[in-house]
Design a protein around this motif. Structure first.
Motif, PDB file in Angstrom:
ATOM      1  N   ARG A 121     -11.942 -36.721  -4.835  1.00  0.00           N
ATOM      2  CA  ARG A 121     -11.376 -36.231  -3.568  1.00  0.00           C
ATOM      3  C   ARG A 121      -9.966 -36.736  -3.305  1.00  0.00           C
ATOM      4  NH1 ARG A 121     -16.190 -35.524   0.881  1.00  0.00           N
ATOM      5  NH2 ARG A 121     -17.800 -34.798  -0.562  1.00  0.00           N
ATOM      6  N   ALA A 122      -9.602 -37.864  -3.904  1.00  0.00           N
ATOM      7  CA  ALA A 122      -8.243 -38.386  -3.695  1.00  0.00           C
ATOM      8  C   ALA A 122      -7.192 -37.405  -4.169  1.00  0.00           C
ATOM      9  CB  ALA A 122      -8.078 -39.722  -4.419  1.00  0.00           C
ATOM     10  N   PHE A 123      -7.554 -36.549  -5.142  1.00  0.00           N
ATOM     11  CA  PHE A 123      -6.570 -35.605  -5.681  1.00  0.00           C
ATOM     12  C   PHE A 123      -6.323 -34.425  -4.738  1.00  0.00           C
ATOM     13  CE2 PHE A 123      -8.483 -37.694  -9.427  1.00  0.00           C
ATOM     14  CZ  PHE A 123      -7.352 -38.358  -9.859  1.00  0.00           C
ATOM     15  N   ALA A 124      -7.150 -34.322  -3.692  1.00  0.00           N
ATOM     16  CA  ALA A 124      -6.878 -33.327  -2.656  1.00  0.00           C
ATOM     17  C   ALA A 124      -5.908 -33.864  -1.619  1.00  0.00           C
ATOM     18  CB  ALA A 124      -8.181 -32.915  -1.968  1.00  0.00           C
ATOM     19  N   GLY A 125      -5.700 -35.194  -1.629  1.00  0.00           N
ATOM     20  CA  GLY A 125      -4.851 -35.807  -0.626  1.00  0.00           C
ATOM     21  C   GLY A 125      -3.723 -36.616  -1.208  1.00  0.00           C
ATOM     22  N   PRO A 126      -3.809 -37.949  -1.171  1.00  0.00           N
ATOM     23  CA  PRO A 126      -2.662 -38.787  -1.558  1.00  0.00           C
ATOM     24  C   PRO A 126      -2.248 -38.647  -3.020  1.00  0.00           C
ATOM     25  CG  PRO A 126      -4.628 -40.132  -1.165  1.00  0.00           C
ATOM     26  CD  PRO A 126      -4.937 -38.764  -0.663  1.00  0.00           C
ATOM     27  N   ARG A 127      -3.165 -38.231  -3.884  1.00  0.00           N
ATOM     28  CA  ARG A 127      -2.815 -38.118  -5.305  1.00  0.00           C
ATOM     29  C   ARG A 127      -2.705 -36.666  -5.758  1.00  0.00           C
ATOM     30  NH1 ARG A 127      -6.228 -42.053  -9.023  1.00  0.00           N
ATOM     31  NH2 ARG A 127      -4.511 -41.440 -10.387  1.00  0.00           N
ATOM     32  N   ARG A 128      -2.516 -35.774  -4.815  1.00  0.00           N
ATOM     33  CA  ARG A 128      -2.468 -34.347  -5.131  1.00  0.00           C
ATOM     34  C   ARG A 128      -1.323 -34.031  -6.098  1.00  0.00           C
ATOM     35  NH1 ARG A 128      -4.809 -30.054  -2.255  1.00  0.00           N
ATOM     36  NH2 ARG A 128      -4.009 -28.007  -2.874  1.00  0.00           N
ATOM     37  N   ALA A 129      -0.189 -34.670  -5.923  1.00  0.00           N
ATOM     38  CA  ALA A 129       0.970 -34.368  -6.775  1.00  0.00           C
ATOM     39  C   ALA A 129       0.668 -34.639  -8.243  1.00  0.00           C
ATOM     40  CB  ALA A 129       2.184 -35.180  -6.323  1.00  0.00           C
ATOM     41  N   GLU A 130      -0.129 -35.664  -8.529  1.00  0.00           N
ATOM     42  CA  GLU A 130      -0.483 -35.965  -9.920  1.00  0.00           C
ATOM     43  C   GLU A 130      -1.311 -34.826 -10.526  1.00  0.00           C
ATOM     44  OE1 GLU A 130      -2.049 -40.040 -10.526  1.00  0.00           O
ATOM     45  OE2 GLU A 130      -1.628 -40.277  -8.377  1.00  0.00           O
ATOM     46  N   ALA A 131      -2.286 -34.356  -9.751  1.00  0.00           N
ATOM     47  CA  ALA A 131      -3.120 -33.269 -10.248  1.00  0.00           C
ATOM     48  C   ALA A 131      -2.317 -31.984 -10.421  1.00  0.00           C
ATOM     49  CB  ALA A 131      -4.293 -33.041  -9.303  1.00  0.00           C
ATOM     50  N   MET A 132      -1.410 -31.722  -9.489  1.00  0.00           N
ATOM     51  CA  MET A 132      -0.594 -30.518  -9.588  1.00  0.00           C
ATOM     52  C   MET A 132       0.343 -30.580 -10.791  1.00  0.00           C
ATOM     53  SD  MET A 132      -1.484 -28.334  -7.316  1.00  0.00           S
ATOM     54  CE  MET A 132      -3.185 -28.828  -7.083  1.00  0.00           C
ATOM     55  N   ALA A 133       0.794 -31.780 -11.141  1.00  0.00           N
ATOM     56  CA  ALA A 133       1.627 -31.929 -12.345  1.00  0.00           C
ATOM     57  C   ALA A 133       0.825 -31.605 -13.589  1.00  0.00           C
ATOM     58  CB  ALA A 133       2.178 -33.352 -12.418  1.00  0.00           C
ATOM     59  N   LEU A 134      -0.438 -32.013 -13.597  1.00  0.00           N
ATOM     60  CA  LEU A 134      -1.305 -31.678 -14.736  1.00  0.00           C
ATOM     61  C   LEU A 134      -1.557 -30.178 -14.790  1.00  0.00           C
ATOM     62  CD1 LEU A 134      -2.837 -33.139 -17.014  1.00  0.00           C
ATOM     63  CD2 LEU A 134      -4.823 -33.208 -15.505  1.00  0.00           C
ATOM     64  N   LEU A 135      -1.751 -29.575 -13.631  1.00  0.00           N
ATOM     65  CA  LEU A 135      -1.928 -28.124 -13.566  1.00  0.00           C
ATOM     66  C   LEU A 135      -0.692 -27.411 -14.099  1.00  0.00           C
ATOM     67  CD1 LEU A 135      -3.593 -25.660 -12.578  1.00  0.00           C
ATOM     68  CD2 LEU A 135      -2.495 -25.961 -10.339  1.00  0.00           C
ATOM     69  N   ASP A 136       0.487 -27.876 -13.716  1.00  0.00           N
ATOM     70  CA  ASP A 136       1.729 -27.267 -14.211  1.00  0.00           C
ATOM     71  C   ASP A 136       1.844 -27.385 -15.721  1.00  0.00           C
ATOM     72  OD1 ASP A 136       2.530 -26.472 -11.706  1.00  0.00           O
ATOM     73  OD2 ASP A 136       3.772 -28.244 -11.337  1.00  0.00           O
ATOM     74  N   ARG A 137       1.371 -28.494 -16.252  1.00  0.00           N
ATOM     75  CA  ARG A 137       1.437 -28.665 -17.709  1.00  0.00           C
ATOM     76  C   ARG A 137       0.543 -27.644 -18.415  1.00  0.00           C
ATOM     77  NH1 ARG A 137       0.464 -34.342 -21.042  1.00  0.00           N
ATOM     78  NH2 ARG A 137       0.198 -33.399 -23.089  1.00  0.00           N
ATOM     79  N   ILE A 138      -0.652 -27.395 -17.873  1.00  0.00           N
ATOM     80  CA  ILE A 138      -1.535 -26.387 -18.468  1.00  0.00           C
ATOM     81  C   ILE A 138      -0.940 -24.999 -18.291  1.00  0.00           C
ATOM     82  CG2 ILE A 138      -3.805 -25.293 -18.220  1.00  0.00           C
ATOM     83  CD1 ILE A 138      -4.927 -28.081 -17.619  1.00  0.00           C
ATOM     84  N   ARG A 139      -0.313 -24.775 -17.139  1.00  0.00           N
ATOM     85  CA  ARG A 139       0.353 -23.483 -16.924  1.00  0.00           C
ATOM     86  C   ARG A 139       1.449 -23.254 -17.970  1.00  0.00           C
ATOM     87  NH1 ARG A 139       1.355 -24.135 -11.990  1.00  0.00           N
ATOM     88  NH2 ARG A 139      -0.295 -22.796 -11.130  1.00  0.00           N
ATOM     89  N   ARG A 140       2.138 -24.331 -18.322  1.00  0.00           N
ATOM     90  CA  ARG A 140       3.243 -24.226 -19.274  1.00  0.00           C
ATOM     91  C   ARG A 140       2.770 -24.242 -20.733  1.00  0.00           C
ATOM     92  NH1 ARG A 140       5.462 -28.815 -18.165  1.00  0.00           N
ATOM     93  NH2 ARG A 140       4.627 -29.907 -19.982  1.00  0.00           N
TER      94      ARG A 140
END
Length: 385
Positions: A121-140
């Motif tokens: 659940r932390a990735f929905a809040g304070p650590r969201r940017a880390e998860a979104m960076a991983l998502l961007d990497r898969i997108r790329r």
């Protein structure tokens, strides 16, 4: 008005709803598999592979031998071939694509940090940017698994940081499963590169309507069910389930029914009530006919507990025990293991129930032989043999 059914009638309703008693097709094909999954609503996924992957077994129990490549293609083939998607339902599950809109509320809750394991659940809040960076990497860079991002080994029960991020992204609907590797490791990708566009374009129902859809689907799969069983099928919350049940009773989809020895129950309006059910099937521990152990005991007088996590010396029936459905009874339980190197189906133990019909052993042996052939194993080997 409350209908009344005898325990035997309730049992036959439940068996018919689950696809038993119609007779197996001469040769099960892709259409049979899709109809079966539509009837059940999901196939639970589990990591144990001592016999066969859990998601393959419910179709075998109902249809007999089939080509598992057909299910693989529906679940993990090219996007144009997809008929199935992975998501959290009862547990990790394979689901018909038409249920995707009805589960988006769960994705949105996870995205807000309102669902999922605490470590995610932390990735929905304070650590969201880390998860979104991983998502961007898969997108790329394209489809990836957790091991593609890990630098060291973790324990069986321990998720690495990348795995937790990926699982949150999966739960929140930002990622889905592209395929599974030989080790059965999930490979993640963007939904728009996997899920057919026509499915993604379907309107998202509000939470109330989504719960009505899921409860109706549960009731159809179960035939007759208590409130708790309707809630458990897709792991829904009590208040939402209560509201959905009330609406479905009001519109006539669910009928109140009384069964001696049962709590208050509900009958789906389209449920069949055959005069008898003739079935012979081995049931995986994660089969929806038996996964709710209290229901199995109520329907069949069969107390069933999986003993995978019990120390070997304390097991009563075995490691991976499958109940055997014979006629309308759970008449036996058998511990099974696929010895792939030796091409043998091993039977470490077999227990007949006290009230098992006289022909149970013969019917079970026939089903074991059929299972062995389906798994590509040359013989059935009992521990005493």
């Amino acid at each position: 008005m409350t209908l009344s059914l005898s325990p035997a009638e309730a049992r036959r309703v439940a068996l018919a709803a689950q696809g038993f008693g119609k007779g197996r097709p001469e040769r099960a094909g892709a259409l049979h598999l899709r109809r079966n999954l539509d009837r059940l609503g999901l196939h639970q996924i589990d990591s144990v592979n001592v016999l066969a992957r859990a998601h393959y077994l419910p179709a075998f129990s109902r249809l007999g031998p089939y080509d598992t490549a057909l299910l693989d293609r529906d679940a993990w083939g090219r996007p144009s071939e997809r008929r199935v998607f992975e998501y959290w339902a009862h547990e990790a599950s394979l689901l018909p694509l038409d249920l995707h809109p009805a589960l988006r509320w769960r994705m949105m809750r996870a995205d807000r940090g309102e669902a999922g394991y605490p470590g995610m659940r932390a990735f929905a809040g304070p650590r969201r940017a880390e998860a979104m960076a991983l998502l961007d990497r898969i997108r790329r860079d394209g489809p990836s698994s957790a091991s593609d991002f890990e630098t060291g080994r973790t324990g069986w029960w321990e998720w690495s940081e990348p795995k937790r991020m990926l699982e949150w992204l999966f739960y929140a609907g930002h990622l889905t499963t592209r395929t599974r590797r030989r080790s059965f490791e999930r490979v993640y990708d963007l939904p728009e590169r996997v899920i057919p566009p026509a499915i993604l374009a379907l309107q998202t129902p509000d939470e109330g309507e989504a719960h009505r859809i899921l409860v109706e689907r549960s009731a159809r799969a179960l035939g007759i069910a208590t409130f708790g069983e309707l809630k458990d099928y897709f792991r829904l919350g009590p208040p939402e389930t209560r509201s959905a049940v009330a609406d479905l009773v009001e519109d006539g989809t669910l009928l109140s029914v009384s069964v001696p020895g049962w709590p208050a129950a509900y009958l789906h309006k389209d449920a069949r009530s055959p005069r008898r059910v003739a079935a012979a099937a081995l049931l995986a521990p994660f089969d929806p006919l038996v996964w709710e152990r209290a229901r199995a005991e109520r329907l069949f007088g069969f107390r069933y507990r999986i003993e995978i996590y019990v120390p070997a010396a304390q097991r009563k029936h075995g490691y991976y025990v499958l109940p055997f459905l014979h006629g309308e009874r759970l008449a036996a339980r058998v511990d099974l293991k696929a010895d792939r190197a030796g091409a043998r189906l091993l039977v470490p133990s077999l227990h007949l129930e006290p009230d098992a019909p006289a022909d149970t052993r013969a019917a079970l042996e026939a089903e074991l032989q059929l299972l062995a052939r389906w798994l590509g194993l040359a013989e059935v080997r009992h521990a005493e043999g």
